[in-house]
Structures are given as structure tokens and as C-alpha cells.
Design a protein around this motif. Structure first.
Motif, PDB file in Angstrom:
ATOM      1  N   ASP A  59     116.802 -53.556 -22.774  1.00  0.00           N
ATOM      2  CA  ASP A  59     117.449 -53.605 -24.093  1.00  0.00           C
ATOM      3  C   ASP A  59     116.466 -53.360 -25.242  1.00  0.00           C
ATOM      4  O   ASP A  59     116.876 -53.233 -26.396  1.00  0.00           O
ATOM      5  N   HIS A  60     115.171 -53.263 -24.917  1.00  0.00           N
ATOM      6  CA  HIS A  60     114.149 -53.028 -25.943  1.00  0.00           C
ATOM      7  C   HIS A  60     113.450 -51.678 -25.791  1.00  0.00           C
ATOM      8  O   HIS A  60     112.630 -51.310 -26.620  1.00  0.00           O
ATOM      9  N   PHE A  61     113.759 -50.967 -24.706  1.00  0.00           N
ATOM     10  CA  PHE A  61     112.973 -49.766 -24.416  1.00  0.00           C
ATOM     11  C   PHE A  61     113.814 -48.588 -23.934  1.00  0.00           C
ATOM     12  O   PHE A  61     113.343 -47.459 -23.883  1.00  0.00           O
ATOM     13  N   ALA A  62     115.058 -48.849 -23.572  1.00  0.00           N
ATOM     14  CA  ALA A  62     115.873 -47.791 -22.949  1.00  0.00           C
ATOM     15  C   ALA A  62     116.165 -46.619 -23.886  1.00  0.00           C
ATOM     16  O   ALA A  62     116.477 -45.526 -23.426  1.00  0.00           O
ATOM     17  N   GLY A  63     116.048 -46.844 -25.197  1.00  0.00           N
ATOM     18  CA  GLY A  63     116.380 -45.775 -26.142  1.00  0.00           C
ATOM     19  C   GLY A  63     115.235 -44.826 -26.422  1.00  0.00           C
ATOM     20  O   GLY A  63     115.375 -43.920 -27.247  1.00  0.00           O
ATOM     21  N   PHE A  64     114.110 -45.030 -25.741  1.00  0.00           N
ATOM     22  CA  PHE A  64     112.974 -44.148 -25.998  1.00  0.00           C
ATOM     23  C   PHE A  64     113.341 -42.687 -25.726  1.00  0.00           C
ATOM     24  O   PHE A  64     112.946 -41.785 -26.461  1.00  0.00           O
ATOM     25  N   ASP A  65     114.116 -42.460 -24.676  1.00  0.00           N
ATOM     26  CA  ASP A  65     114.503 -41.090 -24.326  1.00  0.00           C
ATOM     27  C   ASP A  65     115.280 -40.434 -25.466  1.00  0.00           C
ATOM     28  O   ASP A  65     115.073 -39.272 -25.796  1.00  0.00           O
ATOM     29  N   HIS A  66     116.181 -41.213 -26.052  1.00  0.00           N
ATOM     30  CA  HIS A  66     116.991 -40.688 -27.157  1.00  0.00           C
ATOM     31  C   HIS A  66     116.099 -40.328 -28.348  1.00  0.00           C
ATOM     32  O   HIS A  66     116.224 -39.249 -28.932  1.00  0.00           O
ATOM     33  N   LEU A  67     115.177 -41.231 -28.660  1.00  0.00           N
ATOM     34  CA  LEU A  67     114.250 -40.986 -29.777  1.00  0.00           C
ATOM     35  C   LEU A  67     113.437 -39.713 -29.523  1.00  0.00           C
ATOM     36  O   LEU A  67     113.300 -38.856 -30.394  1.00  0.00           O
ATOM     37  N   LEU A  68     112.927 -39.594 -28.306  1.00  0.00           N
ATOM     38  CA  LEU A  68     112.112 -38.436 -27.954  1.00  0.00           C
ATOM     39  C   LEU A  68     112.931 -37.152 -28.053  1.00  0.00           C
ATOM     40  O   LEU A  68     112.483 -36.151 -28.605  1.00  0.00           O
ATOM     41  N   ARG A  69     114.154 -37.219 -27.554  1.00  0.00           N
ATOM     42  CA  ARG A  69     115.013 -36.041 -27.559  1.00  0.00           C
ATOM     43  C   ARG A  69     115.268 -35.561 -28.983  1.00  0.00           C
ATOM     44  O   ARG A  69     115.268 -34.361 -29.260  1.00  0.00           O
ATOM     45  N   VAL A  70     115.478 -36.512 -29.899  1.00  0.00           N
ATOM     46  CA  VAL A  70     115.736 -36.154 -31.294  1.00  0.00           C
ATOM     47  C   VAL A  70     114.470 -35.602 -31.960  1.00  0.00           C
ATOM     48  O   VAL A  70     114.522 -34.643 -32.716  1.00  0.00           O
ATOM     49  N   CYS A  71     113.326 -36.224 -31.638  1.00  0.00           N
ATOM     50  CA  CYS A  71     112.101 -35.889 -32.376  1.00  0.00           C
ATOM     51  C   CYS A  71     111.304 -34.719 -31.789  1.00  0.00           C
ATOM     52  O   CYS A  71     110.473 -34.130 -32.470  1.00  0.00           O
ATOM     53  N   LEU A  72     111.548 -34.410 -30.551  1.00  0.00           N
ATOM     54  CA  LEU A  72     110.814 -33.335 -29.885  1.00  0.00           C
ATOM     55  C   LEU A  72     110.989 -32.042 -30.682  1.00  0.00           C
ATOM     56  O   LEU A  72     112.078 -31.703 -31.082  1.00  0.00           O
ATOM     57  N   GLY A  73     109.898 -31.343 -30.942  1.00  0.00           N
ATOM     58  CA  GLY A  73     110.015 -30.130 -31.730  1.00  0.00           C
ATOM     59  C   GLY A  73     109.662 -30.359 -33.185  1.00  0.00           C
ATOM     60  O   GLY A  73     109.391 -29.426 -33.924  1.00  0.00           O
ATOM     61  N   ARG A  74     109.663 -31.634 -33.575  1.00  0.00           N
ATOM     62  CA  ARG A  74     109.207 -31.999 -34.914  1.00  0.00           C
ATOM     63  C   ARG A  74     107.682 -31.822 -34.935  1.00  0.00           C
ATOM     64  O   ARG A  74     107.032 -31.957 -33.901  1.00  0.00           O
ATOM     65  N   ASP A  75     107.100 -31.534 -36.105  1.00  0.00           N
ATOM     66  CA  ASP A  75     105.663 -31.235 -36.088  1.00  0.00           C
ATOM     67  C   ASP A  75     104.759 -32.465 -36.026  1.00  0.00           C
ATOM     68  O   ASP A  75     103.608 -32.362 -35.632  1.00  0.00           O
ATOM     69  N   THR A  76     105.280 -33.622 -36.433  1.00  0.00           N
ATOM     70  CA  THR A  76     104.446 -34.817 -36.257  1.00  0.00           C
ATOM     71  C   THR A  76     104.835 -35.475 -34.934  1.00  0.00           C
ATOM     72  O   THR A  76     105.998 -35.474 -34.563  1.00  0.00           O
ATOM     73  N   GLY A  77     103.875 -36.030 -34.264  1.00  0.00           N
ATOM     74  CA  GLY A  77     104.164 -36.701 -33.004  1.00  0.00           C
ATOM     75  C   GLY A  77     104.645 -38.108 -33.263  1.00  0.00           C
ATOM     76  O   GLY A  77     105.150 -38.418 -34.340  1.00  0.00           O
ATOM     77  N   VAL A  78     104.486 -38.959 -32.289  1.00  0.00           N
ATOM     78  CA  VAL A  78     104.857 -40.356 -32.489  1.00  0.00           C
ATOM     79  C   VAL A  78     103.764 -41.226 -31.879  1.00  0.00           C
ATOM     80  O   VAL A  78     103.171 -40.865 -30.858  1.00  0.00           O
ATOM     81  N   ARG A  79     103.462 -42.318 -32.563  1.00  0.00           N
ATOM     82  CA  ARG A  79     102.528 -43.299 -32.002  1.00  0.00           C
ATOM     83  C   ARG A  79     103.356 -44.462 -31.481  1.00  0.00           C
ATOM     84  O   ARG A  79     104.232 -44.958 -32.195  1.00  0.00           O
ATOM     85  N   ALA A  80     103.080 -44.846 -30.237  1.00  0.00           N
ATOM     86  CA  ALA A  80     103.861 -45.931 -29.634  1.00  0.00           C
ATOM     87  C   ALA A  80     102.908 -47.043 -29.203  1.00  0.00           C
ATOM     88  O   ALA A  80     101.825 -46.771 -28.674  1.00  0.00           O
ATOM     89  N   TYR A  81     103.324 -48.274 -29.466  1.00  0.00           N
ATOM     90  CA  TYR A  81     102.484 -49.436 -29.175  1.00  0.00           C
ATOM     91  C   TYR A  81     103.281 -50.426 -28.340  1.00  0.00           C
ATOM     92  O   TYR A  81     104.460 -50.656 -28.612  1.00  0.00           O
ATOM     93  N   GLY A  82     102.637 -51.028 -27.351  1.00  0.00           N
ATOM     94  CA  GLY A  82     103.348 -51.996 -26.531  1.00  0.00           C
ATOM     95  C   GLY A  82     102.379 -52.929 -25.828  1.00  0.00           C
ATOM     96  O   GLY A  82     101.158 -52.831 -26.002  1.00  0.00           O
ATOM     97  N   PRO A  83     102.925 -53.827 -25.010  1.00  0.00           N
ATOM     98  CA  PRO A  83     102.075 -54.805 -24.316  1.00  0.00           C
ATOM     99  C   PRO A  83     101.445 -54.206 -23.050  1.00  0.00           C
ATOM    100  O   PRO A  83     101.661 -53.032 -22.725  1.00  0.00           O
ATOM    101  N   GLU A  84     100.731 -55.032 -22.363  1.00  0.00           N
ATOM    102  CA  GLU A  84     100.046 -54.652 -21.120  1.00  0.00           C
ATOM    103  C   GLU A  84     100.989 -53.901 -20.169  1.00  0.00           C
ATOM    104  O   GLU A  84     102.130 -54.320 -19.974  1.00  0.00           O
ATOM    105  N   GLY A  85     100.522 -52.802 -19.615  1.00  0.00           N
ATOM    106  CA  GLY A  85     101.332 -52.020 -18.677  1.00  0.00           C
ATOM    107  C   GLY A  85     102.188 -50.958 -19.352  1.00  0.00           C
ATOM    108  O   GLY A  85     102.831 -50.135 -18.700  1.00  0.00           O
TER     109      GLY A  85
END
Ligand SMILES: [Zn+2]
Ligand SMILES: [Zn+2]
Length: 336
Positions: A59-85
């Protein structure tokens, strides 16, 4: 004061948790957690440059694919931060798709991933669309006092909390000090507006000494004018300093005395707190088993830290139709 950002829940209280902080004037946003984010309009998702994931329950991470799909092709990348692993989990997510077409994209979309280890060390790696998102190691770094992101206008800090035997990261968005110009005082001093004010603010922010000369140059019909004034004088006469806001995000944490103590410190000075309130106090044994906060515990945490405003979220679907009860319990504990 004119707020320069909006902070709001991504979904309603029974939906997936998440908060979007939209820095409207920078055309940039940061996102805390990425569960179901389909309710966010594309134009907002496209602004997300920094994504902070508390932990990787679905419930905290499953939407990453959606975010990536929308943003892919945009000229700025994305920085992602998370816990161990986190980096390995991101790697596996990316490895689940076929990327033979992205090489044709005009831009190279780069995901920079950082994970906070138990010792406070930050491991880093990057994934680029040009190389089909294969993992490339980056040099690690430290997060002094939990500092993950230090940008010109704000900082983001984190602290790990205990959640069912795994860490869940809480986050604090801290805006820098606002420096405003008193236009009427400029007029009184016979000084013009102009690019010199930006330079003055930059020097003040950088901590330049008061005797630093500031050159004010302007033209009128009578010709061009030059004036040099010490920074200290301008600072006291024409600038106004307004402290920035602090917005915190706390979710999926067990109600332990250790978590409460950590939060009391971490949340100090918070203007707006988003905090989970998953169960009612009547179900506190269940909350304990699931390592979540009750509305009452969340309210007590908000009270202990003297936060100025608080928004509870992540209500269990078992209280559908009883939303007001959860809110009530939270408010009662917070204002007790
Ligand atoms: Zn959750
Ligand atoms: Zn969880």
C-alpha cells in the motif's frame, strides 16, 4: 504569509497512504509514499522529482510503476529514497518489464535510488533507461541527523521507526527561511527594485558578513546611478525574515515508548503533521498485533510534540461509515 507549497493527502483516509507536497512556484513536487496514486492528475505526477518511501508494504509502494509510466520520457529523472533493502526491491520491480524500446527515447531517464541503512549510512545506485534500467552502483553517502535531501529552498530529513520488525521511515519537509523585501522601505531609501535584490538575498543566505559591499546599479532618465551599501544595513532596513514551515509524515509505526520518544524529538516545531490513525482505541490489541497506531496514540504523539496542525489518515476499512469516530478519538487525544 503567502504559502509557497501545498501539502495534501493523495487519497481519502481509507485509501492508500501518501502525501504530495507541491512546490508550485518551482514546478516541482515531492511525494511521501507511492501506493495507489492514480487519483493524482498527470500534471502533478510529472512534477515529482523526489520520492520518499516509508517502507515497501504494497500500500506504500505499489504505485511506483504508475509513476514511472507517467514520468518516463520526461527530461528530469526521479530520486527515490527508502529503507534498508530498498534498492534491491526497486531493481526487481524494474527487472519485471521488457525495456527494449526505451533506448529509442530522446532522453535518458535516470532513477537515483538511496537507501538508509541501520547504521545511518546511505547506499546509492542508479538505473538509466538507456541501459534498460540495469543497476549501476554509486558511491555511498551519509545522512547526518537523517538529512536525505538538501536543496536550495528546502530539506528533507528522516528517522527510522519500528513497524512489525521492519523499519518504517518518518519524513520531515523543512522549508528554508523566506526572505522578503519591504518594497515601501526601498522607496523611502530611494532604491530601485532589480536583480541586485536577488544577489543580496543570495549573499545573506550564504551567511556573508555584514560589511560586504552591495552594489546597487540603476538607470533613470537622468542617467545611471551607482550606490554601494553594506549588506548589514540593507539586511536590517529592507529585508524581512520569515521562518519556513515544517511538514511531517508518519505512518505504519508501532506504539512503543521508543517510537514515541523518537517522534517527540523528530516532530518538534512541526507546523503540519500527517499521521496514521489506523485503529480505534477499542481495538488497540489488534493495533498492537499489526504494529500500527490507534487514533488515540496518534493524537497523543501530536500533543507531545505540540504540533500546530495535524491530519490523521490510513484509517482501517473496518471503520467505513465510522470515519467521524476515528477523527473524534484523534482530536480528543490531541487536544486533551
Ligand atoms: Zn500501510
Ligand atoms: Zn506497513
Amino acid at each position: 504569509m503567502r504559502p509557497i507549497f501545498d501539502a495534501a493527502l493523495v487519497n481519502r483516509v481509507f485509501g492508500d497512504p501518501g502525501v504530495l507536497i507541491d512546490l508550485r512556484f518551482e514546478r516541482r513536487a515531492i511525494l511521501f509514499d507511492v501506493g495507489d496514486v492514480t487519483s493524482l492528475p498527470t500534471r502533478k505526477l510529472l512534477r515529482v522529482e523526489d520520492l520518499f518511501v516509508s517502507h515497501t508494504h504494497m500500500d506504500h509502494f505499489a504505485g511506483f510503476d504508475h509513476l514511472l509510466r507517467v514520468c518516463l520520457g520526461r527530461d528530469t529523472g526521479v530520486r527515490a529514497y527508502g529503507p534498508e533493502g530498498f534498492i534491491a526491491q526497486l531493481e526487481h520491480k524494474l527487472a519485471a518489464y521488457t525495456w527494449n524500446l526505451v533506448e529509442n527515447y530522446e532522453t535518458d531517464f535516470v532513477i537515483t535510488a538511496s537507501e538508509l541503512g541501520p547504521d545511518g549510512h546511505v547506499e546509492r545506485a542508479q538505473f538509466r533507461s538507456r541501459t534498460a534500467f540495469r543497476r549501476e552502483e554509486l558511491p555511498g553517502t551519509e545522512a547526518p541527523e537523517g538529512l536525505l535531501l538538501d536543496s536550495a529552498s528546502f530539506r528533507v530529513r528522516t528517522v527510522p521507526l519500528e513497524h512489525h520488525g521492519i523499519p518504517s521511515l518518518a519524513f520531515a519537509f523543512e522549508e528554508g527561511i523566506h526572505i522578503n523585501v519591504w518594497k515601501n522601505r526601498l522607496q523611502e531609501l530611494g532604491l530601485p527594485t532589480g536583480p541586485w535584490l536577488t544577489e543580496l538575498k543570495q549573499k545573506v543566505r550564504a551567511g556573508a558578513p555584514d560589511d560586504t559591499p552591495i552594489k546597487v546599479h540603476w538607470r533613470t532618465r537622468e542617467g545611471s546611478h551607482d550606490e554601494r551599501m553594506p549588506l548589514g544595513e540593507l539586511k536590517s532596513k529592507v529585508l524581512e525574515f520569515v521562518p519556513g514551515q515544517k511538514v511531517c509524515y508518519v505512518t505504519d509505526v508501532a506504539d512503543t515508548s521508543r517510537n514515541r520518544e523518537t517522534l517527540a524529538r523528530f516532530l518538534r516545531g512541526t507546523d503540519l503533521l500527517f499521521i496514521e490513525a489506523v485503529f480505534l482505541d477499542e481495538d488497540r490489541e489488534h493495533a498492537e498485533r499489526k504494529a500500527h497506531l490507534t487514533a488515540r496514540a496518534a493524537g497523543e504523539i501530536a500533543r507531545a510534540a505540540s504540533v500546530r496542525a495535524a491530519i490523521p489518515f490510513h484509517f482501517s476499512p473496518r471503520y467505513l461509515g465510522r470515519e467521524a469516530d476515528v477523527r473524534h478519538e484523534f482530536e480528543r487525544a490531541w487536544h486533551a
